[in-house]
Write an enzyme that holds these catalytic residues in place. Sequence first.
Site, PDB file in Angstrom:
ATOM      1  N   LYS A 155       0.839  -1.208   0.000  1.00 44.57           N
ATOM      2  CA  LYS A 155       0.000   0.000   0.000  1.00 44.57           C
ATOM      3  C   LYS A 155       0.871   1.255   0.000  1.00 44.57           C
ATOM      4  CE  LYS A 155      -3.864  -2.308   2.265  1.00 44.57           C
ATOM      5  NZ  LYS A 155      -4.564  -2.650   3.514  1.00 44.57           N
TER       6      LYS A 155
ATOM      7  N   GLN B 219      -4.777  -1.207   9.729  1.00 40.91           N
ATOM      8  CA  GLN B 219      -4.735  -2.539   9.129  1.00 40.91           C
ATOM      9  C   GLN B 219      -5.397  -3.562  10.060  1.00 40.91           C
ATOM     10  OE1 GLN B 219      -3.733  -3.221   6.040  1.00 40.91           O
ATOM     11  NE2 GLN B 219      -3.909  -5.429   6.197  1.00 40.91           N
TER      12      GLN B 219
ATOM     13  N   ASP C 231     -11.152   3.248   4.606  1.00 42.34           N
ATOM     14  CA  ASP C 231     -11.713   1.906   4.435  1.00 42.34           C
ATOM     15  C   ASP C 231     -13.240   1.894   4.458  1.00 42.34           C
ATOM     16  OD1 ASP C 231      -9.755  -0.123   4.119  1.00 42.34           O
ATOM     17  OD2 ASP C 231      -9.115   0.165   6.189  1.00 42.34           O
TER      18      ASP C 231
END
Length: 308
Positions: free
Chosen positions: A62, A106, A129
Site C-alpha cells: 500500500k 490494518q 476503508d
Amino acid sequence: MADENPTPPTAKIIDGTAIAARVRASVARRTAILKTEFDLTPTLAVVLVGDDPASQIYVGMKTKRAAEVGMKARDIDMSASAAQGQVIEVVEQLNADKDVHAILVQLPLPPQIKAEEVIDILDPAKDVDGLHIINTGLLTSGRVGVVPATPLGCLALIKSVTQDLEGLDAVVVGRSNLVGKPIAQLLLREHCSVTTVHSRTRNLDEICRRADILVAAVGRPEMVRGDWIKPGAIVIDVGINRLEPQGADEKGRLVGDVNFAEAAQVAGAITPVPKGVGPMTIACLLQNTLALACRNAGVPMPKDPEAA
Ligand code: GUN
C-alpha cells in the site's frame, strides 16, 4: 500434484493487474494536478499494530503504490503488545493532523485491541476503508460516503465485463464488514437482485447456481466448485488462501475461494487468484485517498486529462 495438462479455460479471464494499472495511472495524473494547481499532496496514514507477516506485506504494498502515484504515505508501526489506549491515541493524533487526509488501520488487530472501538473513534471523513458506522450507514442508505476499496474493486471488475447490471441475480458468498456486506450494497445500488449467503446457509450450491454474478468472499480455499456456477456467469473471487506446501512447491500455492480450474470451464468471465481482485483493492484505496484529500482540503476532484 498440479495437473500437467489442465484443460484451457473457456471463460474470459478478467485481468485485475491491467485494470488496476489503469486506475493507478489515472490517480497519478489527477494527483499531479492537485500538486501543481493546489499545492496539495494526498497523504495516507497506515497504522499497523503487531508483526503479522501477511499484514506487513499488504501494508508495504500500500505504501509503495501510494508513493508511485505521487502521494505521501505515513507508516505508523506499533508493537504487537500495544495497549488499546496507545492505539486510540495514535488514531486521535492522526484525526487532528491537517496534513493527513486518509487513515487506514490494518486489520486484523491483535487480540487485546478492540477493533470496533478503534474504528468508532476514526474521523469518518478520513476513514479510507469506509468502516466507520457513518460510512456504512451512508452506503446502506444509498448516499455518498466512503466505500471500502475491495468492494469498489470488485464492482469495477464486474463492469469491465458488462456495464448493464440491472435486474441480474447476484449472489455474495460471505458477510464481512469489509467485503461481503458492502459489495451486496453496491450491487443493490446497481439494481441487481442480491442474495447474501454464508457458512450457515443451507443449499449454498443451489443458491450459487442461480447467480448471474457470483462474488466469493468467505476465506475458504476453493470452496465454490464448478458445478455451483451458472453457465456464462461472472465470477469474482475475493479469497486469497495459501495451501499447505507440497513437494517442490515450497511456499504453498495461492488459491481463491473458487476452484478456478473447474469454474473457468463454466463461467462466462472469472477473476484469477492472484492478479484478480488483489491489485484492484490497492488501486481503489488510492482512489479513495485522492477523493478524501480533495474533500478534506475543500478542493474539487481534478478531471483525468486522459479520460474518454
Ligand atoms: N486487512 C485485509 N484487507 C484489509 C483492508 O482492505 N483494510 C484494512 N484496514 N485491513 C485489511
